[in-house]
Design a protein around this motif. Structure first.
Motif, PDB file in Angstrom:
ATOM      1  N   TYR A 295      -8.712  -2.477   2.330  1.00  0.00           N
ATOM      2  CA  TYR A 295     -10.092  -2.954   2.192  1.00  0.00           C
ATOM      3  C   TYR A 295     -11.108  -1.991   2.795  1.00  0.00           C
ATOM      4  O   TYR A 295     -12.271  -1.992   2.388  1.00  0.00           O
ATOM      5  CB  TYR A 295     -10.223  -4.324   2.857  1.00  0.00           C
ATOM      6  CG  TYR A 295      -9.538  -5.428   2.083  1.00  0.00           C
ATOM      7  CD1 TYR A 295     -10.017  -5.831   0.845  1.00  0.00           C
ATOM      8  CD2 TYR A 295      -8.407  -6.065   2.586  1.00  0.00           C
ATOM      9  CE1 TYR A 295      -9.395  -6.836   0.129  1.00  0.00           C
ATOM     10  CE2 TYR A 295      -7.781  -7.074   1.870  1.00  0.00           C
ATOM     11  CZ  TYR A 295      -8.285  -7.460   0.638  1.00  0.00           C
ATOM     12  OH  TYR A 295      -7.663  -8.453  -0.066  1.00  0.00           O
ATOM     13  N   ALA A 296     -10.699  -1.175   3.747  1.00  0.00           N
ATOM     14  CA  ALA A 296     -11.635  -0.253   4.398  1.00  0.00           C
ATOM     15  C   ALA A 296     -11.621   1.135   3.765  1.00  0.00           C
ATOM     16  O   ALA A 296     -12.270   2.054   4.283  1.00  0.00           O
ATOM     17  CB  ALA A 296     -11.305  -0.150   5.891  1.00  0.00           C
ATOM     18  N   ALA A 297     -10.912   1.306   2.674  1.00  0.00           N
ATOM     19  CA  ALA A 297     -10.832   2.620   2.023  1.00  0.00           C
ATOM     20  C   ALA A 297     -12.210   3.054   1.522  1.00  0.00           C
ATOM     21  O   ALA A 297     -12.954   2.239   0.977  1.00  0.00           O
ATOM     22  CB  ALA A 297      -9.840   2.557   0.856  1.00  0.00           C
ATOM     23  N   PRO A 298     -12.549   4.327   1.677  1.00  0.00           N
ATOM     24  CA  PRO A 298     -13.886   4.802   1.283  1.00  0.00           C
ATOM     25  C   PRO A 298     -14.093   4.901  -0.222  1.00  0.00           C
ATOM     26  O   PRO A 298     -15.216   4.845  -0.701  1.00  0.00           O
ATOM     27  CB  PRO A 298     -13.978   6.176   1.953  1.00  0.00           C
ATOM     28  CG  PRO A 298     -12.565   6.622   2.122  1.00  0.00           C
ATOM     29  CD  PRO A 298     -11.773   5.387   2.365  1.00  0.00           C
ATOM     30  N   THR A 299     -12.986   5.077  -0.998  1.00  0.00           N
ATOM     31  CA  THR A 299     -13.110   5.188  -2.451  1.00  0.00           C
ATOM     32  C   THR A 299     -12.070   4.303  -3.129  1.00  0.00           C
ATOM     33  O   THR A 299     -11.091   3.864  -2.505  1.00  0.00           O
ATOM     34  CB  THR A 299     -12.899   6.640  -2.921  1.00  0.00           C
ATOM     35  OG1 THR A 299     -11.540   7.038  -2.639  1.00  0.00           O
ATOM     36  CG2 THR A 299     -13.866   7.587  -2.227  1.00  0.00           C
ATOM     37  N   GLU A 300     -12.275   4.059  -4.409  1.00  0.00           N
ATOM     38  CA  GLU A 300     -11.353   3.220  -5.162  1.00  0.00           C
ATOM     39  C   GLU A 300      -9.981   3.881  -5.272  1.00  0.00           C
ATOM     40  O   GLU A 300      -8.945   3.207  -5.187  1.00  0.00           O
ATOM     41  CB  GLU A 300     -11.915   2.954  -6.562  1.00  0.00           C
ATOM     42  CG  GLU A 300     -11.041   2.031  -7.404  1.00  0.00           C
ATOM     43  CD  GLU A 300     -11.628   1.764  -8.774  1.00  0.00           C
ATOM     44  OE1 GLU A 300     -10.962   1.057  -9.573  1.00  0.00           O
ATOM     45  OE2 GLU A 300     -12.735   2.251  -9.060  1.00  0.00           O
ATOM     46  N   GLU A 301      -9.944   5.213  -5.447  1.00  0.00           N
ATOM     47  CA  GLU A 301      -8.675   5.923  -5.579  1.00  0.00           C
ATOM     48  C   GLU A 301      -7.836   5.774  -4.308  1.00  0.00           C
ATOM     49  O   GLU A 301      -6.627   5.509  -4.365  1.00  0.00           O
ATOM     50  CB  GLU A 301      -8.919   7.413  -5.872  1.00  0.00           C
ATOM     51  CG  GLU A 301      -9.493   7.705  -7.252  1.00  0.00           C
ATOM     52  CD  GLU A 301     -10.974   7.383  -7.348  1.00  0.00           C
ATOM     53  OE1 GLU A 301     -11.612   7.161  -6.281  1.00  0.00           O
ATOM     54  OE2 GLU A 301     -11.502   7.346  -8.468  1.00  0.00           O
ATOM     55  N   ILE A 302      -8.479   5.948  -3.157  1.00  0.00           N
ATOM     56  CA  ILE A 302      -7.762   5.808  -1.881  1.00  0.00           C
ATOM     57  C   ILE A 302      -7.289   4.377  -1.691  1.00  0.00           C
ATOM     58  O   ILE A 302      -6.171   4.126  -1.224  1.00  0.00           O
ATOM     59  CB  ILE A 302      -8.655   6.258  -0.708  1.00  0.00           C
ATOM     60  CG1 ILE A 302      -8.983   7.746  -0.834  1.00  0.00           C
ATOM     61  CG2 ILE A 302      -7.979   5.972   0.629  1.00  0.00           C
ATOM     62  CD1 ILE A 302      -9.963   8.243   0.211  1.00  0.00           C
ATOM     63  N   ALA A 303      -8.122   3.409  -2.086  1.00  0.00           N
ATOM     64  CA  ALA A 303      -7.754   2.000  -1.958  1.00  0.00           C
ATOM     65  C   ALA A 303      -6.517   1.682  -2.793  1.00  0.00           C
ATOM     66  O   ALA A 303      -5.605   0.978  -2.341  1.00  0.00           O
ATOM     67  CB  ALA A 303      -8.924   1.111  -2.374  1.00  0.00           C
ATOM     68  N   LEU A 304      -6.461   2.213  -4.032  1.00  0.00           N
ATOM     69  CA  LEU A 304      -5.300   1.973  -4.896  1.00  0.00           C
ATOM     70  C   LEU A 304      -4.035   2.598  -4.311  1.00  0.00           C
ATOM     71  O   LEU A 304      -2.950   2.011  -4.379  1.00  0.00           O
ATOM     72  CB  LEU A 304      -5.578   2.521  -6.296  1.00  0.00           C
ATOM     73  CG  LEU A 304      -6.638   1.760  -7.117  1.00  0.00           C
ATOM     74  CD1 LEU A 304      -6.964   2.512  -8.400  1.00  0.00           C
ATOM     75  CD2 LEU A 304      -6.148   0.340  -7.434  1.00  0.00           C
ATOM     76  N   ALA A 305      -4.185   3.793  -3.717  1.00  0.00           N
ATOM     77  CA  ALA A 305      -3.036   4.446  -3.099  1.00  0.00           C
ATOM     78  C   ALA A 305      -2.546   3.645  -1.891  1.00  0.00           C
ATOM     79  O   ALA A 305      -1.331   3.467  -1.702  1.00  0.00           O
ATOM     80  CB  ALA A 305      -3.413   5.869  -2.677  1.00  0.00           C
ATOM     81  N   GLU A 306      -3.471   3.154  -1.095  1.00  0.00           N
ATOM     82  CA  GLU A 306      -3.103   2.331   0.072  1.00  0.00           C
ATOM     83  C   GLU A 306      -2.463   1.017  -0.378  1.00  0.00           C
ATOM     84  O   GLU A 306      -1.527   0.513   0.259  1.00  0.00           O
ATOM     85  CB  GLU A 306      -4.342   2.040   0.932  1.00  0.00           C
ATOM     86  CG  GLU A 306      -4.921   3.251   1.642  1.00  0.00           C
ATOM     87  CD  GLU A 306      -4.026   3.751   2.772  1.00  0.00           C
ATOM     88  OE1 GLU A 306      -3.027   3.072   3.102  1.00  0.00           O
ATOM     89  OE2 GLU A 306      -4.302   4.836   3.304  1.00  0.00           O
ATOM     90  N   LEU A 307      -2.959   0.476  -1.492  1.00  0.00           N
ATOM     91  CA  LEU A 307      -2.410  -0.768  -2.020  1.00  0.00           C
ATOM     92  C   LEU A 307      -0.973  -0.569  -2.486  1.00  0.00           C
ATOM     93  O   LEU A 307      -0.091  -1.418  -2.255  1.00  0.00           O
ATOM     94  CB  LEU A 307      -3.282  -1.269  -3.175  1.00  0.00           C
ATOM     95  CG  LEU A 307      -2.928  -2.629  -3.768  1.00  0.00           C
ATOM     96  CD1 LEU A 307      -3.050  -3.722  -2.721  1.00  0.00           C
ATOM     97  CD2 LEU A 307      -3.829  -2.945  -4.953  1.00  0.00           C
ATOM     98  N   GLU A 308      -0.726   0.582  -3.109  1.00  0.00           N
ATOM     99  CA  GLU A 308       0.632   0.904  -3.558  1.00  0.00           C
ATOM    100  C   GLU A 308       1.570   1.055  -2.364  1.00  0.00           C
ATOM    101  O   GLU A 308       2.705   0.560  -2.374  1.00  0.00           O
ATOM    102  CB  GLU A 308       0.601   2.197  -4.380  1.00  0.00           C
ATOM    103  CG  GLU A 308       1.922   2.569  -5.014  1.00  0.00           C
ATOM    104  CD  GLU A 308       2.350   1.607  -6.111  1.00  0.00           C
ATOM    105  OE1 GLU A 308       3.575   1.477  -6.342  1.00  0.00           O
ATOM    106  OE2 GLU A 308       1.460   0.986  -6.720  1.00  0.00           O
ATOM    107  N   SER A 309       1.093   1.722  -1.329  1.00  0.00           N
ATOM    108  CA  SER A 309       1.888   1.899  -0.118  1.00  0.00           C
ATOM    109  C   SER A 309       2.173   0.560   0.553  1.00  0.00           C
ATOM    110  O   SER A 309       3.277   0.293   1.026  1.00  0.00           O
ATOM    111  CB  SER A 309       1.145   2.835   0.843  1.00  0.00           C
ATOM    112  OG  SER A 309       1.832   2.948   2.073  1.00  0.00           O
TER     113      SER A 309
END
Length: 325
Positions: A295-309
């Motif tokens: 939820y605190a990711a600065p961009t959508e791409e980073i958020a998706l990567a964190e979500l996958e992890s």
């Protein structure tokens, strides 16, 4: 002797009071004497201000008949008892022959020099006190007798104002509308019961925030929200771009029924709360730390990567991340 920060007026007043205390042998430690002095000072100040108001009303000062340009004139004084935190005091209210003088420093029906009494009564009423409790409170605290009917008349003053505010016209389009309910306890017919206050807060297309409405219900329900949404539409709202709501069952359907084009965004806090329902207490902190990175990711791409992890790490114990969000 004047102090460094004293204004000339304050220095003169300090010297005058110092002489007064000495000449009258006032016992400073005696609260009775001090209260008496404070009452005398207040009465002198109020009477002086009232006399100045009368000068302004008539357009000439006392005995200055050469500058008199009115057929109205002074007509002595009437005495009035004022309730103060230092005890009751008597003041002289100037009168005019035509009865047109409306003093402002001490209004016609005012009998206290503390904060506005009606505001106190309305405040106590809003906090759930009955008219009987308010009457007792005013009598014990201020030694003022106020009847139930007078209190009811004062509190009734706010009802038309509330109704006017609730029915005021709204903007045609709102960028975002936040809708939620706050639950609180209130005294009702001698019992403490739980009530829900429905609140709708809108952000218009210029970025200004406004409380669109507040409504009291028995408990939060999608059916009640549907009536509120219809009320917003009747007051001029044609479209809402984004509606931010919690996870109340039937809430999205109620919004779609009134504003079918509105995009519904569930509150992140409620999403996270739903997530914790499936997690054991001992694993709650590490899981929330991983979820925060999504939820605190600065961009959508980073958020998706964190979500996958996040999904890879926790799906083995609790299933797919889709069960959480």
């Amino acid at each position: 002797m004047a102090r460094k920060k004293d204004t000339p007026q304050k220095a003169a007043l300090r010297e005058m009071m110092g002489n007064y205390l000495k000449e009258n042998n006032v016992k400073v430690k005696d609260g009775t004497d001090v209260n008496s002095i404070m009452r005398d000072m207040m009465s002198i100040i109020l009477e002086g201000a009232l006399d100045q108001e009368m000068d302004e009303e008539l357009g000439y000062s006392k005995y200055d008949y050469r500058n008199k340009e009115t057929d109205n004139s002074r007509n002595g004084h009437s005495q009035k008892t004022m309730h103060t935190s230092y005890g009751d005091m008597e003041i002289d209210i100037p009168r005019d022959r035509k009865g047109e003088f409306e003093p402002q420093i001490v209004k016609k029906y005012q009998n206290t020099v503390t904060q506005d009494m009606e505001e106190k009564i309305i405040s106590m009423y809003a906090k759930g006190m009955t008219t009987n409790n308010i009457e007792s409170h005013m009598r014990e605290l201020y030694d003022i007798e106020i009847s139930d009917s007078t209190i009811s008349r004062i509190t009734d003053k706010i009802l038309p104002i509330v109704k006017e505010w609730q029915e005021r016209p709204l903007e045609e389009i709102y960028a975002v509308v936040f809708m939620d309910a706050i639950h609180y306890h209130v005294r009702n017919e001698g019992r403490i019961v739980k009530r829900a206050v429905y609140i709708a807060i809108g952000i218009d297309m210029s970025g200004y925030k406004d409380v669109l409405g507040m409504y009291v219900g028995q408990n939060e329900s999608a059916k009640f929200w549907l009536s509120i949404l219809n009320g917003l539409k009747n007051r001029g709202v044609e479209d809402i771009l984004i509606a931010c709501v919690d996870g109340l069952t039937g809430f999205p359907q109620a919004i779609e029924a009134v504003f079918p084009e509105t995009e519904i965004q569930q509150c992140i806090i409620h999403q996270i709360r739903n997530t914790t329902k499936f997690v054991s207490y001992k694993e709650l902190k590490p899981l929330m730390a991983d979820l925060k990175r999504v939820y605190a990711a600065p961009t959508e791409e980073i958020a998706l990567a964190e979500l996958e992890s996040f999904d890879e790490k926790w799906s083995g114990k609790y299933g797919s991340v889709k069960l959480f969000l």
